[in-house]
Design a protein around this motif. Structure first.
Motif, PDB file in Angstrom:
ATOM      1  N   THR A 116      10.985 -10.563 -20.261  1.00 30.51           N
ATOM      2  CA  THR A 116       9.669 -10.156 -19.790  1.00 30.51           C
ATOM      3  C   THR A 116       9.762  -9.467 -18.432  1.00 30.51           C
ATOM      4  O   THR A 116       9.045  -8.515 -18.149  1.00 30.51           O
ATOM      5  CB  THR A 116       8.683 -11.348 -19.744  1.00 30.51           C
ATOM      6  N   GLY A 117      10.698  -9.915 -17.582  1.00 35.50           N
ATOM      7  CA  GLY A 117      10.911  -9.255 -16.300  1.00 35.50           C
ATOM      8  C   GLY A 117      11.433  -7.836 -16.467  1.00 35.50           C
ATOM      9  O   GLY A 117      11.034  -6.914 -15.743  1.00 35.50           O
ATOM     10  N   LEU A 118      12.333  -7.645 -17.432  1.00 40.23           N
ATOM     11  CA  LEU A 118      12.862  -6.303 -17.693  1.00 40.23           C
ATOM     12  C   LEU A 118      11.786  -5.370 -18.231  1.00 40.23           C
ATOM     13  O   LEU A 118      11.753  -4.175 -17.896  1.00 40.23           O
ATOM     14  CB  LEU A 118      14.034  -6.387 -18.683  1.00 40.23           C
ATOM     15  N   LEU A 119      10.893  -5.896 -19.051  1.00 42.58           N
ATOM     16  CA  LEU A 119       9.790  -5.068 -19.555  1.00 42.58           C
ATOM     17  C   LEU A 119       8.881  -4.624 -18.409  1.00 42.58           C
ATOM     18  O   LEU A 119       8.375  -3.496 -18.403  1.00 42.58           O
ATOM     19  CB  LEU A 119       8.986  -5.833 -20.616  1.00 42.58           C
ATOM     20  N   LEU A 120       8.676  -5.500 -17.427  1.00 44.96           N
ATOM     21  CA  LEU A 120       7.899  -5.124 -16.244  1.00 44.96           C
ATOM     22  C   LEU A 120       8.632  -4.034 -15.452  1.00 44.96           C
ATOM     23  O   LEU A 120       8.023  -3.052 -15.018  1.00 44.96           O
ATOM     24  CB  LEU A 120       7.665  -6.346 -15.356  1.00 44.96           C
ATOM     25  N   ALA A 121       9.951  -4.207 -15.272  1.00 50.88           N
ATOM     26  CA  ALA A 121      10.736  -3.205 -14.537  1.00 50.88           C
ATOM     27  C   ALA A 121      10.702  -1.860 -15.250  1.00 50.88           C
ATOM     28  O   ALA A 121      10.621  -0.799 -14.612  1.00 50.88           O
ATOM     29  CB  ALA A 121      12.183  -3.690 -14.382  1.00 50.88           C
ATOM     30  N   SER A 208       3.290 -19.423 -18.303  1.00 52.95           N
ATOM     31  CA  SER A 208       2.009 -18.725 -18.171  1.00 52.95           C
ATOM     32  C   SER A 208       1.960 -17.875 -16.905  1.00 52.95           C
ATOM     33  O   SER A 208       1.458 -16.748 -16.924  1.00 52.95           O
ATOM     34  CB  SER A 208       0.851 -19.732 -18.162  1.00 52.95           C
ATOM     35  N   VAL A 209       2.512 -18.416 -15.809  1.00 52.81           N
ATOM     36  CA  VAL A 209       2.528 -17.660 -14.545  1.00 52.81           C
ATOM     37  C   VAL A 209       3.418 -16.435 -14.680  1.00 52.81           C
ATOM     38  O   VAL A 209       3.037 -15.314 -14.307  1.00 52.81           O
ATOM     39  CB  VAL A 209       2.996 -18.559 -13.381  1.00 52.81           C
ATOM     40  N   ILE A 210       4.628 -16.626 -15.228  1.00 54.71           N
ATOM     41  CA  ILE A 210       5.564 -15.509 -15.371  1.00 54.71           C
ATOM     42  C   ILE A 210       4.985 -14.423 -16.274  1.00 54.71           C
ATOM     43  O   ILE A 210       4.891 -13.247 -15.900  1.00 54.71           O
ATOM     44  CB  ILE A 210       6.914 -15.998 -15.923  1.00 54.71           C
ATOM     45  N   VAL A 211       4.600 -14.829 -17.476  1.00 57.42           N
ATOM     46  CA  VAL A 211       4.094 -13.844 -18.442  1.00 57.42           C
ATOM     47  C   VAL A 211       2.770 -13.256 -17.970  1.00 57.42           C
ATOM     48  O   VAL A 211       2.542 -12.046 -18.080  1.00 57.42           O
ATOM     49  CB  VAL A 211       3.944 -14.483 -19.840  1.00 57.42           C
ATOM     50  N   GLY A 212       1.893 -14.103 -17.418  1.00 60.22           N
ATOM     51  CA  GLY A 212       0.597 -13.623 -16.948  1.00 60.22           C
ATOM     52  C   GLY A 212       0.732 -12.564 -15.860  1.00 60.22           C
ATOM     53  O   GLY A 212       0.095 -11.508 -15.914  1.00 60.22           O
ATOM     54  N   CYS A 213       1.606 -12.839 -14.871  1.00 61.88           N
ATOM     55  CA  CYS A 213       1.827 -11.872 -13.788  1.00 61.88           C
ATOM     56  C   CYS A 213       2.466 -10.594 -14.318  1.00 61.88           C
ATOM     57  O   CYS A 213       2.046  -9.482 -13.958  1.00 61.88           O
ATOM     58  CB  CYS A 213       2.710 -12.484 -12.706  1.00 61.88           C
ATOM     59  N   ASP A 214       3.470 -10.745 -15.191  1.00 59.47           N
ATOM     60  CA  ASP A 214       4.153  -9.561 -15.721  1.00 59.47           C
ATOM     61  C   ASP A 214       3.201  -8.696 -16.544  1.00 59.47           C
ATOM     62  O   ASP A 214       3.179  -7.465 -16.390  1.00 59.47           O
ATOM     63  CB  ASP A 214       5.350  -9.979 -16.580  1.00 59.47           C
ATOM     64  N   VAL A 215       2.427  -9.329 -17.408  1.00 60.74           N
ATOM     65  CA  VAL A 215       1.485  -8.566 -18.246  1.00 60.74           C
ATOM     66  C   VAL A 215       0.428  -7.887 -17.387  1.00 60.74           C
ATOM     67  O   VAL A 215       0.049  -6.734 -17.644  1.00 60.74           O
ATOM     68  CB  VAL A 215       0.832  -9.487 -19.300  1.00 60.74           C
TER      69      VAL A 215
END
Length: 324
Positions: A116-121, A208-215
């Protein structure tokens, strides 16, 4: 003064047993037949992308480095679970040691956090490429990409390490049968003799925090991208800009929709959604994105497509020449 929530003097089981898909043993063989070509596609496709980006000096842009990292993570994510799944579905041997179970859990959940972090990057990369093209090379330097990648990995490690520690310190004194096809966190902690709520709540809040922030950041970047694209005067330029984002949007859809469905169904829908449906969702979430990601990027990215084709033809010609 409050005492500890549980006493860790109870011995943990040396072996756990994964049942596969609870309630659907008759479908295990068909699932093994389906998973095997999917895993092969994921392994071969993502390996070809890693090799293509690594070997081709023309594929040294930030987008390709991030794509290479995504392919590597997909290999780890699929390889953490699929070989054991196929073994369970084919032979019924679901035994896995306690430490191997914890290791599998760590790699599966850490890989999903890295992905999910890579998708944000990658979304940030597309934002810079379309909205600030003149500053692309000065903003996204190799040092910046390396720093982003290390930060993404560090974030996953910092989230997963406390969770693994909490699970490893739970007492397991009852059943050692995991109603799942891999060591999924919720399925494992349900077997604990102590209250699993701290571990479960930490997992829910952390994910939820990780995915929520990334999305949220991905959505914001695409709002800015679309605004910039539709502000272009040329229709051809608009289509080209949208095309460069098409594969990324497809990959995000494949990752987030089944992932969110799987996670929240296992937490909120335990009494309403059949267990075999929950397990199937979790399984497909880990194998479908790694299988389709290289196909999507291979079809949508001409440079990747050409480099992989050149690699395959070179290997074939060398093999035929050696044979003759």
């Amino acid at each position: 003064m409050l005492g500890p929530p549980y006493n860790h003097t109870v011995d943990t089981p040396a072996i756990f047993f994964l049942v596969g898909i609870p309630g659907l043993p008759s479908s295990h063989l068909w699932l093994a037949i389906s998973l095997s070509p999917m895993y092969t596609t994921a392994l071969v496709g993502n390996t070809l992308i890693v090799i293509a980006v690594w070997m081709d000096s023309t594929l040294q842009e930030p987008m390709y480095h991030l794509l290479c990292c995504l392919a590597a993570v997909d290999i780890v994510m699929a390889s953490s679970v699929v070989p054991k799944m196929v073994s369970i579905f084919c032979s019924g041997d679901g035994s896995i040691s306690f430490h191997a179970c914890l290791t599998q859990m760590y790699f599966v959940h850490a890989a999903t956090a890295v992905e999910t972090g890579l998708l944000l990057a990658m979304a940030f990369d597309r934002y810079i490429a379309i909205c600030r093209p003149l500053h692309y090379k000065t903003i996204l330097t190799s040092q910046v990409i390396l720093g982003m990648t290390l930060a993404i990995i560090l974030r996953a490690v910092l989230i997963m390490t406390p969770l693994s520690w909490m699970v490893s310190h739970l007492p397991f004194c009852g059943s050692n049968v995991i109603l799942h096809s891999y060591c999924e966190h919720m399925a494992v902690v349900k077997l604990a003799c102590a209250d699993p709520m701290p571990s479960s709540l930490y997992s829910l809040i952390g994910s939820s925090v990780i995915v929520g922030c990334d999305v949220a950041f991905i959505a914001a970047s695409y709002v800015l991208i679309l605004r910039a694209v539709f502000g272009l005067s040329s229709k051809k330029a608009q289509l080209k800009a949208l095309s460069t984002c098409g594969s990324h949007v497809g990959v995000m859809t494949l990752y987030y929709l089944p992932g969110l469905a799987s996670h929240y169904v296992s937490w909120l829908g335990q009494d309403t959604v059949p267990l075999h449906t929950q397990v199937l969702l979790a399984d497909l979430y880990l194998i479908i994105p790694p299988t389709l990601n290289p196909i999507i990027y291979g079809m949508r990215t001409k440079q990747i497509q050409e480099r992989i084709w050149n690699l395959l033809t070179d290997c074939l010609f060398k093999h035929s020449n050696h044979g003759s």
